[in-house]
Design an enzyme around this catalytic site. Structure first.
Site, short mmCIF file in Angstrom:
data_model
loop_
_atom_site.label_atom_id
_atom_site.label_comp_id
_atom_site.label_asym_id
_atom_site.label_seq_id
_atom_site.Cartn_x
_atom_site.Cartn_y
_atom_site.Cartn_z
N HIS A 1 0.85 -1.19 0.00
CA HIS A 1 0.00 0.00 0.00
C HIS A 1 0.89 1.24 0.00
CE1 HIS A 1 -3.15 2.83 1.60
NE2 HIS A 1 -3.86 2.14 0.71
N GLU B 1 -11.87 -1.17 9.87
CA GLU B 1 -11.93 -2.55 10.36
C GLU B 1 -11.45 -2.63 11.81
OE1 GLU B 1 -12.23 -6.60 10.98
OE2 GLU B 1 -13.16 -5.36 9.42
N GLY C 1 -7.41 3.07 4.63
CA GLY C 1 -8.58 3.55 5.36
C GLY C 1 -9.54 2.43 5.74
N VAL C 2 -9.69 1.46 4.87
CA VAL C 2 -10.61 0.36 5.16
C VAL C 2 -10.15 -0.44 6.37
CG1 VAL C 2 -11.52 0.16 2.83
CG2 VAL C 2 -9.44 -1.10 3.45
N ILE D 1 1.16 4.39 4.24
CA ILE D 1 -0.07 4.94 4.82
C ILE D 1 -1.00 3.77 5.10
CG2 ILE D 1 -2.11 6.37 4.41
CD1 ILE D 1 -0.44 8.10 2.55
#
Length: 429
Positions: free
Chosen positions: A332, A346, A341-342, A338
């Site tokens: 990523h 979670e 976001g998911v 970073i």
């Protein structure tokens, strides 16, 4: 004294008197408490002897005092008791009250401080919770402002200002230890002005105020022939109030706080900011072993490291430590790591799952699993990078049957990084 040891008291100690604002005659009794309990008030005058934990989520009023608890079990003016407990670095204690407000006594913290000294602060098992500040930040609440910086101890640099000939602008700096608090702050009394009396009484406050439990100032100086214990007694009392209000974080504070015109409202805003921006060490409410007993997730998808606060079935706070060794950083944004976001959401959901499963405590949870049904109002406020510690706070908004709605917010160094409204249900595997 070993810094890594929690502290309680050896024996009970009690004081009695009249409450400043309620005017109620009350006895306050300090009792030893088991390690990990924290500071808990118990209303022995009410049916069922309801308990109110000394924590920020219980704060209900901040006008001219700090009050905690809800409805009939509310406890007024807890700041002097809490200042004495915090100054002695006592982590676990039960305070039994025979009324709605601890007695004001002489208007200072000293009688409580002395009672706790007599009760014998003693080391117990477990580690204390300690908040340390990784980077400076500021807090503003009305006319009150605070600058917080890293420090190895709690140091308070305080400035107050009133247009009165005996006060004016006063400043002082105090390192808070049991010894220095007892010598420099404990005996400073609360104060008020004759011009405020009628207005405060109209609000139902200061029913128990008298010349024996507060410094009263008229336009020119001290009323009723009173004498000051220090020329800056006003400043010292406001400093002691900060110590008491910060105890509602449930932790020992290691920071330098520079306070300008502090107030109870401002102190509580400061305490909330510290709870979210500071790094917390000490024994968790639930360690990784307990988390793995409840959640089915395993590496690399178990994203909760600790549960640090649990308030019944209404609120939970969990921690995720983000390191460069996380497997998702390999793919990523390589070279610019970073956290996805998911996965932040979670991790938030997993903390929420721990709260939801609390409704089934005492039952076999091995055959149950939490499914999230919807996400609404998801917002990402700033990137999360290696070295960050995410503090997730989740509040239960509604629970029916096996389905619930929760509000979640994630913080890094006190700044919001993500938030979401969630709906989840518990199903059999």
């Amino acid at each position: 004294m070993t810094p890594s040891a929690r502290r309680s008291i050896k024996q009970k100690a009690a004081v009695s008197g009249t409450g400043l604002h309620t005017g109620a005659r009350t006895e306050a009794t300090f009792l030893p408490a088991p390690a990990g309990q924290g500071i808990v008030f118990r209303r022995v005058d009410l049916a069922g002897k309801p308990e109110v934990a000394a924590r920020l989520s219980e704060v209900e009023a901040v006008e001219r005092r700090t009050a905690i608890g809800k409805g009939a079990s509310m406890i007024h003016t807890v700041e002097h008791v809490l200042a004495a407990v915090a100054a002695h670095e006592i982590d676990d204690v039960t305070v039994e009250l025979s009324g709605p407000e601890p007695p004001i006594l002489d208007g200072s913290v000293e009688p409580y401080f002395a009672a706790l000294a007599q009760a014998g602060p003693t080391e117990t098992s477990g580690e204390p919770v300690i908040l340390t500040v990784p980077a400076p930040f500021t807090v503003t609440d009305g006319d009150s402002s605070y600058v917080v910086a890293p420090a190895r101890e709690l140091r308070l640099t305080v400035t107050i200002e009133w247009p009165h000939p005996l006060i004016g602008r006063q400043s002082g700096s105090f390192t808070v230890t049991p010894q220095t608090f007892g010598a420099e702050l404990a005996r400073a009394r609360t104060f008020g002005f004759t011009s405020e009396i009628e207005g405060l009484k109209a609000k139902g406050l200061i029913k128990g105020a008298s010349a024996a439990n507060a410094i009263l100032l008229d336009e020119r100086g001290l009323a009723n022939g009173a004498q000051l214990r220090w020329p800056d007694e006003f400043l010292r009392h406001k400093t002691a109030d900060i110590v008491g209000d910060l105890a509602l974080t449930g932790a020992r504070i290691r920071a330098h706080v520079v306070a300008e015109r502090p107030s109870h409202s401002g102190n509580i805003a400061l305490a909330r900011a510290l709870a979210r921006a500071a790094r917390r060490t000490g024994a968790p409410k639930m360690d990784i072993g307990r988390i793995m007993d409840v959640l089915p997730h395993r590496y690399p998808f178990l994203l909760v490291d600790r549960i640090i606060e649990v308030e019944g079935q209404q609120r939970i706070v969990g921690i995720k430590n983000v390191t460069i060794n996380e497997p998702f950083f390999q793919g990523h944004f390589p070279g610019h790591p970073i956290m996805p976001g998911v996965l932040i959401i979670e991790a938030m959901a997993q903390v929420g799952g721990m709260l939801l499963m609390g409704y089934f405590e005492g039952q076999n949870v091995e055959d149950k699993v939490v499914y999230f049904m919807s996400l609404d109002n998801v917002k990402f406020r700033r990137p999360v990078v290696p070295g960050d510690q995410i503090r997730f706070e989740l509040e239960m908004l509604q629970f029916r049957g096996k389905t619930c709605r929760m509000k979640g917010v994630g913080y890094v160094d006190g700044q919001v990084v993500a938030e979401a409204d969630m709906m989840a249900t518990v199903v059999d595997r």
